[in-house]
Structures are given as C-alpha cells and as structure tokens.
Design a protein around this motif. Structure first.
Motif, mmCIF file in Angstrom:
data_model
loop_
_atom_site.group_PDB
_atom_site.id
_atom_site.type_symbol
_atom_site.label_atom_id
_atom_site.label_comp_id
_atom_site.label_asym_id
_atom_site.label_seq_id
_atom_site.Cartn_x
_atom_site.Cartn_y
_atom_site.Cartn_z
ATOM 1 N N HIS A 25 1.263 -1.184 0.542
ATOM 2 C CA HIS A 25 0.108 -0.144 -0.059
ATOM 3 C C HIS A 25 0.715 1.406 0.139
ATOM 4 O O HIS A 25 2.370 0.786 0.108
ATOM 5 C CB HIS A 25 -1.431 0.293 1.164
ATOM 6 C CG HIS A 25 -1.312 -0.928 1.335
ATOM 7 N ND1 HIS A 25 -1.303 -2.529 2.058
ATOM 8 C CD2 HIS A 25 -3.056 -2.103 1.068
ATOM 9 C CE1 HIS A 25 -2.230 -3.305 2.093
ATOM 10 N NE2 HIS A 25 -2.835 -3.039 1.246
ATOM 11 N N GLU A 59 -10.604 -8.336 -7.361
ATOM 12 C CA GLU A 59 -9.704 -7.549 -6.531
ATOM 13 C C GLU A 59 -8.809 -8.163 -7.384
ATOM 14 O O GLU A 59 -8.658 -9.080 -6.759
ATOM 15 C CB GLU A 59 -9.453 -7.511 -5.368
ATOM 16 C CG GLU A 59 -8.121 -7.066 -4.472
ATOM 17 C CD GLU A 59 -8.374 -6.738 -3.343
ATOM 18 O OE1 GLU A 59 -8.898 -7.744 -2.241
ATOM 19 O OE2 GLU A 59 -8.104 -5.532 -2.540
ATOM 20 N N GLY A 61 -5.137 -8.899 -6.905
ATOM 21 C CA GLY A 61 -4.144 -8.650 -5.793
ATOM 22 C C GLY A 61 -5.457 -8.564 -4.069
ATOM 23 O O GLY A 61 -4.878 -7.759 -3.362
ATOM 24 N N THR A 64 -3.587 -8.122 1.977
ATOM 25 C CA THR A 64 -3.373 -8.500 2.970
ATOM 26 C C THR A 64 -5.237 -8.694 3.119
ATOM 27 O O THR A 64 -5.501 -8.928 4.339
ATOM 28 C CB THR A 64 -3.265 -7.304 4.084
ATOM 29 O OG1 THR A 64 -3.821 -5.793 3.024
ATOM 30 C CG2 THR A 64 -1.801 -6.950 3.512
ATOM 31 N N GLU A 88 -5.042 -13.747 -5.911
ATOM 32 C CA GLU A 88 -3.840 -13.805 -5.211
ATOM 33 C C GLU A 88 -3.421 -15.529 -5.406
ATOM 34 O O GLU A 88 -3.745 -16.059 -5.106
ATOM 35 C CB GLU A 88 -4.156 -13.331 -3.818
ATOM 36 C CG GLU A 88 -2.921 -13.554 -3.221
ATOM 37 C CD GLU A 88 -2.163 -12.528 -3.229
ATOM 38 O OE1 GLU A 88 -2.396 -10.898 -3.611
ATOM 39 O OE2 GLU A 88 -1.069 -12.611 -4.189
ATOM 40 N N PHE A 142 -3.552 -14.189 -11.979
ATOM 41 C CA PHE A 142 -3.948 -12.935 -13.114
ATOM 42 C C PHE A 142 -4.668 -13.538 -14.125
ATOM 43 O O PHE A 142 -4.848 -13.288 -15.582
ATOM 44 C CB PHE A 142 -3.608 -11.234 -12.545
ATOM 45 C CG PHE A 142 -3.494 -10.673 -11.005
ATOM 46 C CD1 PHE A 142 -4.329 -11.301 -10.277
ATOM 47 C CD2 PHE A 142 -2.568 -10.150 -11.074
ATOM 48 C CE1 PHE A 142 -4.219 -10.893 -8.763
ATOM 49 C CE2 PHE A 142 -1.894 -9.872 -9.498
ATOM 50 C CZ PHE A 142 -2.468 -10.175 -8.769
ATOM 51 N N ASP A 157 -5.174 -3.633 -8.305
ATOM 52 C CA ASP A 157 -4.056 -2.721 -7.016
ATOM 53 C C ASP A 157 -2.951 -4.395 -7.127
ATOM 54 O O ASP A 157 -2.398 -4.733 -6.253
ATOM 55 C CB ASP A 157 -4.982 -3.136 -6.324
ATOM 56 C CG ASP A 157 -4.264 -2.422 -4.381
ATOM 57 O OD1 ASP A 157 -3.591 -1.828 -5.102
ATOM 58 O OD2 ASP A 157 -4.557 -2.965 -2.969
HETATM 59 C C1 SAM Z 1 -0.259 -4.563 -4.208
HETATM 60 S S1 SAM Z 1 -0.324 -6.221 -3.510
HETATM 61 C C2 SAM Z 1 -2.241 -5.703 -3.072
HETATM 62 C C3 SAM Z 1 -2.660 -5.546 -2.319
HETATM 63 C C4 SAM Z 1 -4.356 -5.732 -1.454
HETATM 64 N N1 SAM Z 1 -5.119 -5.012 -2.202
HETATM 65 C C5 SAM Z 1 -4.264 -5.202 0.045
HETATM 66 O O1 SAM Z 1 -5.069 -5.104 0.120
HETATM 67 O O2 SAM Z 1 -3.471 -5.976 0.225
HETATM 68 C C6 SAM Z 1 0.156 -7.444 -5.189
HETATM 69 C C7 SAM Z 1 -0.624 -7.850 -4.778
HETATM 70 O O3 SAM Z 1 -0.616 -8.864 -6.132
HETATM 71 C C8 SAM Z 1 -0.317 -10.343 -5.827
HETATM 72 N N2 SAM Z 1 0.763 -11.148 -7.102
HETATM 73 C C9 SAM Z 1 1.658 -10.360 -7.967
HETATM 74 N N3 SAM Z 1 1.494 -10.995 -8.625
HETATM 75 C C10 SAM Z 1 0.380 -11.216 -8.792
HETATM 76 C C11 SAM Z 1 0.458 -12.667 -10.471
HETATM 77 N N4 SAM Z 1 0.641 -12.632 -11.451
HETATM 78 N N5 SAM Z 1 -0.806 -12.874 -10.291
HETATM 79 C C12 SAM Z 1 -1.571 -13.115 -9.453
HETATM 80 N N6 SAM Z 1 -1.231 -12.643 -7.963
HETATM 81 C C13 SAM Z 1 0.136 -11.519 -7.624
HETATM 82 C C14 SAM Z 1 0.732 -10.374 -5.132
HETATM 83 O O4 SAM Z 1 1.160 -11.140 -4.664
HETATM 84 C C15 SAM Z 1 0.440 -9.308 -3.862
HETATM 85 O O5 SAM Z 1 -0.502 -9.460 -2.912
#
Ligand code: SAM
Length: 224
Positions: A25, A59, A61, A64, A88, A142, A157
């Motif tokens: 964040h 969502e 990502g 948390t 996620e 994703f 996100d």
């Molecule tokens: C900016 S953080 C998300 C924060 C979340 N929205 C929160 O409120 O805590 C980005 C998230 O994307 C996940 N992530 C990164 N690359 C990814 C992928 N290719 N596919 C799925 N998840 C992924 C990471 O593990 C991380 O939890």
C-alpha cells in the motif's frame, strides 16, 4: 524476497518488499489510500451511477485483505449485497496476518472476527462472511482469469508498473474489459500515461482523478 511490516502515514501498517523497494500500500497511509481509491472513487461512484444495491467485485491482488475488509464495512453501512472475488497467487503468511492492525483501527471491537473469518476462509470456494457479503478468494495468477461479463467493479491493485510491468499491459486490461459487465468501473492507484493508454486501447473510457494522500492523480476506467 525479504518482507517487513512497516507503519504508514496514517498509522496503519503494510508489507514492504526490500528487493523491489515496493509496498502493498501507499507509504502515506494504507487505509487512507484504500478508502480514497477503491471506496470513494470506485464503490461509491458505481452505486451513484447504477443506483443498485447488489454488485460483484473483482480484486486484483487480495494481499492483506485490507480492501476486502473496508468494502465489507462499507457494504454494511450502505446496505449493499456484495459478491467479492479476490485473486491472489502468493497468499500472505499467517504470521504477517497477525501483525496487521486494520481490524483494530477500522472498527475496534467486533470486526476482528470478520477479518479473521476472511483470512481463515478456504481458497477457491465462495464463503458467506455475513449475510450481505460473500467472499471467494481464488488462488491463481491474474494471467489465468477467464471470466466473461461477471463483474461490476474491479479493484486493480497489482504492484506498480515499475516492478511488474507485465501486469499493466493492454492484454491484461483487455482481460479485465471482457470480465466486466456493461456500466462497470475499474479503479487503480496508478496514474501512469502508459497505463492510461493501455486501458484506452482495451476499450475503456479513462478519467484522471485526484489521488490519495501523497499522490497527485489516479485512474478510473469505465466500460459503458
Ligand atoms: C499491491 S499488492 C495487493 C494489496 C492488496 N490489495 C491489499 O489490500 O493488501 C499486489 C498483490 O498481487 C499479488 N501478485 C503479484 N503478481 C501476481 C500475479 N501474477 N498473479 C496473482 N497475484 C499476484 C501479490 O502477491 C500481492 O499480494
């Protein structure tokens, strides 16, 4: 990758990834960012536009669970029925979850149990967190999302384009466009020109809006 819990500008914590010098964040306030980008510019805007009480949120990502918790609290306040899907690939660890102070800060008292319920709920099945909030955490990348015409609102996100440029491309936004219903909204904290152009090429009408504390702008993309 080394991970550390750090305190942000509004007292709420986040996870910092040292190698990337990137957080889950904004350093200026995790809760403030979530409230501004996803609730005010996303959820409240969608409700004002569509004048409906039931919606499906995707969502990008789940991380948390902060956005999910804030949305849950807002749904209660606005009397909305929400189906929330959080994708996620790399779930946050049990130890890290214990250190997150979101439930204590957002609603001291009983909300800890809802936050815990979200994290304790199994992956890849829909779970009723309350009678008006259903959560499905999907553990996958994703890039694997294949939904069609399924979502009213997308919280985009992902980590920033500086560290994960492959997630801010026309291909990914085209996938989002297909996954979204007519009159739907995608919001993100990013305000990059290349991101805005990728969204436009994918078919979205894109607005630049004032950003959360510490950030001048953010983007909102509409599928009409
Ligand atoms: C900016 S953080 C998300 C924060 C979340 N929205 C929160 O409120 O805590 C980005 C998230 O994307 C996940 N992530 C990164 N690359 C990814 C992928 N290719 N596919 C799925 N998840 C992924 C990471 O593990 C991380 O939890």
């Amino acid at each position: 990758m080394e991970r550390k819990i750090i305190r942000t500008g509004d007292g709420s914590v986040t996870i910092h990834l040292s190698q990337w010098d990137e957080q889950y964040h904004s350093k200026h306030g995790a809760i403030a960012e979530a409230r501004h980008v996803f609730i005010k510019m996303g959820l409240e805007y969608w409700v004002g536009w569509n004048k409906e009480k039931e919606l499906s949120i995707l969502e990008i990502g789940f991380g948390t669970g902060l956005n999910a918790l804030i949305t849950f609290l807002e749904a209660k306040k606005l009397e909305l029925n929400i189906n929330y899907t959080g994708v996620e690939a790399y779930p946050v660890s049990e130890n890290e979850i214990q250190e997150l102070n979101y439930a204590q800060m957002l609603s001291p008292g009983n909300q800890i149990t809802f936050f815990q319920k979200m994290h304790n709920s199994p992956w890849d099945v829909p779970v009723a967190i309350s009678k008006n909030f259903q959560l499905e955490k999907q553990q996958k990348r994703f890039e694997e999302i294949q939904d069609v015409n399924a979502y009213d609102l997308v919280f985009f996100d992902a980590f920033g384009a500086r560290v994960q440029p492959e997630l801010w491309t026309e291909e990914i936004f085209a996938k989002m466009f297909v996954a979204m219903k007519p009159n739907s909204v995608l919001v993100t904290y990013s305000a990059k020109g290349s991101v805005r152009r990728a969204m436009q090429t994918a078919g979205f009408i894109v607005e630049r809006l004032p950003g959360p504390p510490g950030k001048r702008e953010m983007l909102r993309a509409l599928k009409k």
